[in-house]
Design a protein around this motif. Structure first.
Motif, PDB file in Angstrom:
ATOM      1  N   ASP A   1     -13.827   1.246   2.770  1.00 49.49           N
ATOM      2  CA  ASP A   1     -12.909  -0.053   2.414  1.00 49.49           C
ATOM      3  C   ASP A   1     -13.402  -1.005   3.747  1.00 49.49           C
ATOM      4  OD1 ASP A   1     -11.830   1.379   0.123  1.00 49.49           O
ATOM      5  OD2 ASP A   1     -10.524   2.194   1.482  1.00 49.49           O
ATOM      6  N   VAL A   2     -13.102  -2.529   3.294  1.00 50.18           N
ATOM      7  CA  VAL A   2     -13.077  -3.419   4.419  1.00 50.18           C
ATOM      8  C   VAL A   2     -11.896  -4.249   4.096  1.00 50.18           C
ATOM      9  CG1 VAL A   2     -14.543  -5.505   4.994  1.00 50.18           C
ATOM     10  CG2 VAL A   2     -15.567  -3.420   4.104  1.00 50.18           C
ATOM     11  N   TYR A   3     -11.193  -4.562   5.164  1.00 48.55           N
ATOM     12  CA  TYR A   3     -10.038  -4.983   5.362  1.00 48.55           C
ATOM     13  C   TYR A   3     -10.031  -6.433   6.162  1.00 48.55           C
ATOM     14  CZ  TYR A   3      -7.740  -0.902   3.311  1.00 48.55           C
ATOM     15  OH  TYR A   3      -7.340   0.135   2.297  1.00 48.55           O
ATOM     16  N   PHE A   4      -9.244  -7.394   5.730  1.00 49.99           N
ATOM     17  CA  PHE A   4      -9.346  -8.760   6.536  1.00 49.99           C
ATOM     18  C   PHE A   4      -8.024  -8.655   7.563  1.00 49.99           C
ATOM     19  CE2 PHE A   4      -7.322 -13.078   7.316  1.00 49.99           C
ATOM     20  CZ  PHE A   4      -8.446 -13.631   7.559  1.00 49.99           C
ATOM     21  N   ARG A   5      -8.496  -8.853   8.821  1.00 46.99           N
ATOM     22  CA  ARG A   5      -7.245  -8.950   9.742  1.00 46.99           C
ATOM     23  C   ARG A   5      -6.504  -9.947   9.524  1.00 46.99           C
ATOM     24  NH1 ARG A   5     -11.360  -6.671  13.153  1.00 46.99           N
ATOM     25  NH2 ARG A   5     -10.925  -4.548  13.700  1.00 46.99           N
ATOM     26  N   VAL A   6      -5.198  -9.828   8.985  1.00 48.96           N
ATOM     27  CA  VAL A   6      -4.249 -11.164   8.812  1.00 48.96           C
ATOM     28  C   VAL A   6      -4.050 -11.729  10.181  1.00 48.96           C
ATOM     29  CG1 VAL A   6      -2.060 -11.756   8.200  1.00 48.96           C
ATOM     30  CG2 VAL A   6      -3.469 -10.375   6.596  1.00 48.96           C
TER      31      VAL A   6
END
Length: 332
Positions: free
Chosen positions: A140-145
């Motif tokens: 998975d790839v997540y955006f660092r808010v």
């Protein structure tokens, strides 16, 4: 000419990015079921906007996307024993048929998420390289808010406000519960594409950022898209490209039933086809355009009947005007 901008929460004088040219992007449907009249309200609102801009002499490029890969599409496909592509094609075709009946002009460009996977991969890789996103061991790839200082400027929700009560679900590999998915690793029985992080598919928010032909003058959709969808679009686009996704954000109000938003999840919806069994398409369009586009509309059969009567009175008045002009031999 002025438009209300959701971002600034006030009316602003409209000045196109490029003189005489206007780029409009409206978020379209997730194609897994027949569209209800809440979808029709957004379509009619942006149809009126595009017609107005063209009437004013602008050359408009209107873009409305289709989400054709999504959890709901996959579930329906698996339930019916068909492919996700077949489900998406069925309901995109149905959407076009419904909009044609309502007199909604088709968008100039109708991108589908699955046609822009490479652009999504490119954008995701750029965000990872800049430290604004991260890949997990599972793919998975997540955006660092919290890497984006302006997060919350559209919705008015700050990360600290959102963090209260938020938690990481056991087994989740997020660094922060606020982080959102740019790319999802494939599960058994799901469609997938190859990526640097393994087989997977895009998250919902990355789609519109990858499909938007920048610079956009106007971007919008229903009020429910302000958060998290449009907030996340802004964050990932500006973090990657360093420039605004759109100059003006426009959002139409909900169609409501008993003061609640009409939605499939609440089960209180009427499809466009349900309504057109009893009313003319022009009556439904008249009902949907009968209030200011940012105000909610209360749906009921009584209100539809009143719209039908009101519409007839308008037509009768116009016929009388035509007769009077004919008697006077008036010509424009």
């Amino acid at each position: 000419m002025q438009f209300y901008n959701t971002m600034s929460r006030k009316k602003e004088t409209f000045t196109p990015v490029r003189k005489g040219l206007v780029g409009v992007y409206a978020c379209g449907i997730t194609a897994y079921a027949l569209s209800h009249i809440g979808h029709a309200r957004s379509a009619v609102a942006f149809d009126i906007l595009v017609r107005l801009l063209r009437y004013k002499g602008y050359e408009v490029t209107f873009v409305r996307n289709f989400t054709d890969v999504d959890d709901k599409i996959i579930k329906r496909a698996n339930d019916e024993g068909v492919s996700s592509t077949e489900i998406a094609e069925t309901y995109i075709k149905a959407y076009h048929e419904d909009m044609d009946r309502l007199g909604v002009i088709r968008a100039d460009i109708e991108p589908r998420a699955t046609e822009h996977i490479q652009e999504m991969l490119n954008l995701t890789e750029r965000l990872i390289a800049d430290g604004k996103a991260y890949a997990t061991p599972s793919g998975d790839v997540y955006f660092r808010v919290r890497s984006f200082p302006g997060y919350g400027k559209l919705s008015g929700r700050t990360p600290d406000d959102l963090r209260s009560g938020a938690r990481v679900v056991p087994g989740d590999e997020k660094e922060d519960p606020l982080d959102f998915a740019l790319w999802k690793s494939a599960k058994p029985g799901e469609p997938y594409w190859e990526s640097p992080w393994g087989k997977g598919r895009p998250g919902w928010h990355i789609e519109c950022s990858a499909m938007s032909p920048l610079p956009l003058d106007i971007h919008g959709g229903g009020l429910d898209l302000i958060f998290p969808h449009h907030e996340n679009e802004i964050a990932q686009t500006e973090a990657a490209l360093g420039k605004p996704l759109a100059n003006i954000w426009m959002h139409n109000g909900f169609v409501q039933v008993d003061s609640e938003k009409m939605s499939k999840s609440l089960g209180n919806f009427k499809t466009i086809r349900d309504i057109l069994e009893s009313y003319l398409a022009e009556t439904l369009r008249y009902f949907l355009a009968g209030k200011h586009y940012r105000s909610p509309i209360d749906f009921s059969l009584d209100n539809m009947d009143e719209s039908e009567r009101s519409q007839k009175r308008v037509y009768e008045c116009l016929r009388e005007v035509d007769k009077a002009l004919a008697r006077e031999n008036w010509k424009p």
